[in-house]
Enzyme design. Structure first.
Site, short mmCIF file in Angstrom:
data_model
loop_
_atom_site.label_atom_id
_atom_site.label_comp_id
_atom_site.label_asym_id
_atom_site.label_seq_id
_atom_site.Cartn_x
_atom_site.Cartn_y
_atom_site.Cartn_z
N THR A 12 -45.90 1.60 -5.17
CA THR A 12 -45.24 0.37 -5.61
C THR A 12 -46.21 -0.61 -6.25
O THR A 12 -45.88 -1.27 -7.23
CB THR A 12 -44.56 -0.30 -4.40
N SER A 54 -45.56 7.76 -3.58
CA SER A 54 -46.25 8.53 -2.53
C SER A 54 -45.34 9.52 -1.82
O SER A 54 -45.81 10.38 -1.07
CB SER A 54 -46.93 7.60 -1.52
N1 ASP Z 1 -41.89 4.55 -2.68
C1 ASP Z 1 -43.14 3.81 -2.75
C2 ASP Z 1 -44.29 4.76 -2.54
O1 ASP Z 1 -44.55 5.11 -1.42
C3 ASP Z 1 -43.13 2.71 -1.76
C4 ASP Z 1 -44.36 1.83 -1.76
O2 ASP Z 1 -45.37 2.09 -2.34
O3 ASP Z 1 -44.28 0.77 -1.11
O4 ASP Z 1 -44.93 5.16 -3.47
#
Ligand code: ASP
Length: 329
Positions: A12, A54
Site C-alpha cells: 500500500t 504482499s
Molecule cells: N494489500 C496490501 C499489501 O499487503 C495492504 C497493505 O500494504 O497495507 O500489499
C-alpha cells in the site's frame, strides 16, 4: 553519516489508485521524494526488487530479499524494506531465520494508506524506519505506528487502523518518540550475520474448527513435510474424528506435526487437558508454546531445509532464534 539501503517490494505504501483498486506503482526513489527529511538523517541508495501487493509475496521473494541484503551487506550500515502489510509479519519472521544475528538493523515497514494520500501513515512510518535503520538496532524488526516490534513476534492485528501490528507474547523493542528511537530492548547479535537461503516450503497450516474430521489433515500431510495444527485454547484435538490415529500414522511416515493455538496471546500448553496431553506424551508432537503461527511456519521451512532427522528437527525447533520463543524448562 550512516548509509542506508532502501529495498522496495510494493505494498500500500507504494500504491496508487487504479480502475480496479489500489496497486503498487511507485518506485523507491518516488517514495523517498515524499519524505525529504530522510536525506538529512542518512545517505540513501534505492533498489526496487519487486512491486507487489504482499498477498502475492512467496517464499521465493523472501529468498530474493535475503540475496539482496547478503550481496550488499558490507556496503551499508542498515536496511529498510518497504512491504505490504498483509504478509509483512510472515516476511519479518522468515528474514529472522534467514538472516540471524545481524549486527546491522534490518527494518521492515509499510503503511495502511498510500504515501500520496492526504491522510497517510506512510511518511511517518518510512521516516521512523530510517531513524531505526540508522540507529543501534541489531536484527530484524518491524517499525510501524511509532513502535518497533521484533521480527519473530509481529502479527497483523488490525486490518484498517494505523496501529496494524502487535507484538505477541513479547514487549515492543522500542518506540520512536519525536523522531528519535527510544530502545527498550537490544537484540543480541553476532559479529557477522548468518545467512540461510534454503527453505523447504512443504509446510502447511491447518485451522481446526468444531466438527472437523481427519480428512483435511490427511490431505495436508500427504503433500507436506510438516503440518501445523492451529487448535483451540492451550491446545488439543477432538477425541472423535480420527485425529490421533492420523497424526500417529503420518509421524511414522516421517512427517512433522506441530500443535499451536488459534488464541492470539499466551500460547499453548498441551499437557494441561486430556485432549492435548496424549499428543505430546504418546505421539511426541511438537508444540509452539508462545510462538506466533507466522514464526512457526517460517522456522519449520528453515529447519526442514537443513534436516529431516526427527531428533534434530525437535532440537532446532525448541532452540530459540531471535527470541521467537521463551526457552521451555
Ligand atoms: N494489500 C496490501 C499489501 O499487503 C495492504 C497493505 O500494504 O497495507 O500489499
Amino acid at each position: 553519516m550512516k548509509h542506508i539501503l532502501l529495498i522496495g517490494t510494493g505494498g500500500t505504501i507504494a500504491s496508487q489508485p487504479t480502475d480496479a483498486g489500489l496497486a503498487p506503482g511507485l518506485t523507491t526513489e518516488q517514495l523517498l521524494s515524499y519524505t525529504p527529511s530522510i536525506t538529512r538523517l542518512c545517505r540513501t541508495d534505492c533498489v526496487q526488487l519487486m512491486a507487489l501487493d504482499s498477498t502475492n509475496i512467496t517464499p521465493a521473494h523472501w529468498q530474493t530479499i535475503v540475496r539482496c541484503i547478503r550481496g550488499r551487506y558490507d556496503d551499508y550500515d542498515g536496511f529498510v524494506i518497504t512491504h505490504g502489510t498483509d504478509t509483512l509479519a510472515y516476511t519479518a519472521a522468515a528474514l529472522s531465520y534467514m538472516i540471524q544475528g545481524s549486527p546491522k538493523p534490518i527494518v521492515l515497514t509499510g503503511a495502511q494508506k498510500p504515501i500520496g494520500f492526504d491522510s497517510t501513515d506512510s511518511k511517518i512510518n518510512l521516516t521512523d524506519a530510517f531513524v531505526c535503520a540508522a540507529g543501534d538496532l541489531p536484527g530484524v524488526s518491524i517499525v510501524f505506528d511509532h513502535k518497533v516490534i521484533l521480527g519473530t513476534r509481529a502479527k497483523k492485528t488490525r486490518s484498517k487502523s494505523f496501529s496494524a501490528f502487535s507484538s505477541i507474547n513479547y514487549p515492543d523493542l522500542g518506540v520512536i518518540r519525536d523522531g528519535s528511537l527510544v530502545r527498550f530492548i537490544r537484540q543480541s547479535c553476532f559479529d557477522r550475520p548468518r545467512f540461510y537461503e534454503e527453505l523447504n516450503t512443504r509446510v502447511a497450516v491447518m485451522k481446526l474448527v468444531p466438527g472437523m474430521g481427519r480428512e483435511v489433515l490427511d490431505f495436508l500431510f500427504e503433500r507436506s513435510d510438516a503440518v501445523v495444527v492451529e487448535s483451540f485454547g492451550v491446545g488439543g484435538v477432538p477425541e472423535a474424528g480420527g485425529f490421533y490415529e492420523c497424526i500417529r500414522q503420518w509421524k511414522q511416515r516421517g512427517r512433522v506435526a506441530v500443535l499451536t493455538t488459534q488464541v492470539e496471546n499466551e500460547g499453548s500448553d498441551l499437557g494441561v487437558y486430556h485432549v492435548g496431553h496424549r499428543l505430546k506424551s504418546d505421539l511426541g508432537v511438537l508444540e509452539a508454546y508462545d510462538m506466533t503461527s507466522e514464526a512457526v511456519l517460517a522456522k519449520l521451512m528453515w529447519i526442514l531445509a537443513q534436516t529431516k532427522d526427527p531428533a534434530r528437527v525437535r532440537e532446532l525447533f525448541y532452540a530459540p532464534v531471535a527470541m521467537d520463543m521463551f526457552p521451555q524448562t
